[in-house]
Design a protein around this motif. Sequence first.
Motif, PDB file in Angstrom:
ATOM      1  N   UNK A 169       0.819  -1.218   0.000  1.00 35.44           N
ATOM      2  CA  UNK A 169       0.000   0.000   0.000  1.00 35.44           C
ATOM      3  C   UNK A 169       0.852   1.266   0.000  1.00 35.44           C
ATOM      4  N   UNK A 170       1.846   1.336   0.870  1.00 34.45           N
ATOM      5  CA  UNK A 170       2.681   2.540   0.945  1.00 34.45           C
ATOM      6  C   UNK A 170       3.468   2.739  -0.348  1.00 34.45           C
ATOM      7  N   UNK A 171       3.943   1.646  -0.931  1.00 36.72           N
ATOM      8  CA  UNK A 171       4.696   1.749  -2.172  1.00 36.72           C
ATOM      9  C   UNK A 171       3.842   2.244  -3.322  1.00 36.72           C
ATOM     10  N   UNK A 172       2.589   1.803  -3.389  1.00 40.38           N
ATOM     11  CA  UNK A 172       1.729   2.262  -4.483  1.00 40.38           C
ATOM     12  C   UNK A 172       1.272   3.700  -4.263  1.00 40.38           C
ATOM     13  N   UNK A 173       1.100   4.111  -3.023  1.00 49.46           N
ATOM     14  CA  UNK A 173       0.855   5.535  -2.772  1.00 49.46           C
ATOM     15  C   UNK A 173       2.036   6.369  -3.286  1.00 49.46           C
ATOM     16  N   UNK A 174       3.246   5.887  -3.006  1.00 49.59           N
ATOM     17  CA  UNK A 174       4.441   6.609  -3.456  1.00 49.59           C
ATOM     18  C   UNK A 174       4.535   6.598  -4.984  1.00 49.59           C
ATOM     19  N   UNK A 175       4.095   5.514  -5.627  1.00 50.41           N
ATOM     20  CA  UNK A 175       4.090   5.483  -7.099  1.00 50.41           C
ATOM     21  C   UNK A 175       3.165   6.560  -7.654  1.00 50.41           C
ATOM     22  N   UNK A 176       1.970   6.689  -7.080  1.00 51.02           N
ATOM     23  CA  UNK A 176       1.040   7.721  -7.539  1.00 51.02           C
ATOM     24  C   UNK A 176       1.661   9.104  -7.353  1.00 51.02           C
ATOM     25  N   UNK A 177       2.364   9.325  -6.239  1.00 49.28           N
ATOM     26  CA  UNK A 177       3.028  10.613  -5.999  1.00 49.28           C
ATOM     27  C   UNK A 177       4.134  10.854  -7.021  1.00 49.28           C
ATOM     28  N   UNK A 178       4.903   9.822  -7.361  1.00 44.48           N
ATOM     29  CA  UNK A 178       5.938   9.961  -8.391  1.00 44.48           C
ATOM     30  C   UNK A 178       5.319  10.336  -9.736  1.00 44.48           C
ATOM     31  N   UNK A 179       4.259   9.615 -10.119  1.00 48.97           N
ATOM     32  CA  UNK A 179       3.616   9.884 -11.407  1.00 48.97           C
ATOM     33  C   UNK A 179       3.050  11.291 -11.453  1.00 48.97           C
ATOM     34  N   UNK A 180       2.640  11.831 -10.302  1.00 51.01           N
ATOM     35  CA  UNK A 180       2.091  13.187 -10.253  1.00 51.01           C
ATOM     36  C   UNK A 180       3.123  14.216 -10.694  1.00 51.01           C
ATOM     37  N   UNK A 181       4.390  13.943 -10.446  1.00 50.66           N
ATOM     38  CA  UNK A 181       5.424  14.914 -10.848  1.00 50.66           C
ATOM     39  C   UNK A 181       5.442  15.069 -12.371  1.00 50.66           C
ATOM     40  N   UNK A 182       5.357  13.968 -13.092  1.00 48.38           N
ATOM     41  CA  UNK A 182       5.331  14.033 -14.549  1.00 48.38           C
ATOM     42  C   UNK A 182       4.032  14.684 -15.019  1.00 48.38           C
ATOM     43  N   UNK A 183       2.931  14.344 -14.368  1.00 51.21           N
ATOM     44  CA  UNK A 183       1.637  14.903 -14.760  1.00 51.21           C
ATOM     45  C   UNK A 183       1.626  16.417 -14.628  1.00 51.21           C
ATOM     46  N   UNK A 184       2.158  16.930 -13.526  1.00 49.08           N
ATOM     47  CA  UNK A 184       2.201  18.381 -13.344  1.00 49.08           C
ATOM     48  C   UNK A 184       3.037  19.038 -14.431  1.00 49.08           C
ATOM     49  N   UNK A 185       4.145  18.421 -14.793  1.00 51.01           N
ATOM     50  CA  UNK A 185       4.991  18.980 -15.845  1.00 51.01           C
ATOM     51  C   UNK A 185       4.252  19.033 -17.181  1.00 51.01           C
ATOM     52  N   UNK A 186       3.359  18.071 -17.411  1.00 51.75           N
ATOM     53  CA  UNK A 186       2.595  18.031 -18.654  1.00 51.75           C
ATOM     54  C   UNK A 186       1.407  18.990 -18.661  1.00 51.75           C
ATOM     55  N   UNK A 187       1.051  19.537 -17.513  1.00 52.05           N
ATOM     56  CA  UNK A 187      -0.046  20.490 -17.463  1.00 52.05           C
ATOM     57  C   UNK A 187      -1.253  20.052 -16.675  1.00 52.05           C
ATOM     58  N   UNK A 188      -1.175  18.907 -15.989  1.00 50.56           N
ATOM     59  CA  UNK A 188      -2.291  18.469 -15.146  1.00 50.56           C
ATOM     60  C   UNK A 188      -2.294  19.312 -13.871  1.00 50.56           C
ATOM     61  N   UNK A 189      -3.470  19.800 -13.508  1.00 52.48           N
ATOM     62  CA  UNK A 189      -3.612  20.626 -12.308  1.00 52.48           C
ATOM     63  C   UNK A 189      -3.957  19.738 -11.109  1.00 52.48           C
ATOM     64  N   UNK A 190      -3.141  19.825 -10.082  1.00 48.14           N
ATOM     65  CA  UNK A 190      -3.370  19.102  -8.832  1.00 48.14           C
ATOM     66  C   UNK A 190      -3.636  17.611  -9.055  1.00 48.14           C
TER      67      UNK A 190
END
Length: 289
Positions: A169-190
């Motif tokens: 569970x903790x590892x997959x939460x961290x995966x979602x947080x990692x993916x968020x960094x790329x998403x923000x760079x692409x223009x996804x808001x929050x």
Amino acid sequence: MDTSPGGGRNLRERLGSVLFDRVAGPSGPANRARIHNTPGPRWFDPDRPIRTVHGDASMFIGGLSALLLQSLHPLAMTAVAAHSGFRGDPWGRLQRTSTFLAVTTYGTAQDAQLAVERVRAVHERIRGTTAAGEPYRAADPHLLGWVHAAETDSFLRAHERFGARPLGAAGYDAYVADAARVARALGVIDPPRDRASLGDLLARYRPELRATPEALEAARFLLRHPPLPWPARAPYALLAANAIALLPPWAPALLGLRPAAGPVNGVARLSGHALTRTIRWAMTPPPRA
């Protein structure tokens, strides 16, 4: 059949080469060398979950599941059908996507930023109107948010089920947080930063989703008429069955699909494990003597 150690090594190398060529394309070896061998800071340290997930053979199943799920947003699907060339050049689209994932996950921070800027420039040029008269543009943060959420959820589900080393569970939460960094760079808001918020976001998109004719045609193309030689279609059918099984429970019916149930589902899942183990074996270089 050659059962000698050398014969097994040759089979592994041939199969790995075929898979790599399909996924990475003719520039794959040069891209791989640049991504992994160029010195410099990275967006993600070697121990980050995104490196574990994106480097696993489960991505073959998760990637197909993501395409099916993403197709259910009418505006996103219209943009793909009108501008991506997925039917005319499906392997080229796969290779561009896999290269982007590799660069942003493993490449230098500079190369990752350049890759994002190229994608954003392409998105800015993609706009139009659906058959129902709805305007769309690929750079719309709301559409980007859907594509990101569907992709992240699909990759996570695939790794959780078929990954060599599930993260917990903790590892997959961290995966979602990692993916968020790329998403923000692409223009996804929050973008979501843990699995619970990812699930909430997918639920908020649910009223917007439906299977348009373009989505149904994409599903037929991906599942029934893949651009593959006949010998590869049997293992691909196993991959496809497991990609469908990964979808949220409400999604297959929208696409006119029927996931395997009961004992058949158990057999399908075992085939998914066998398939991913084979891909992993073929694409992992043997240890040096």
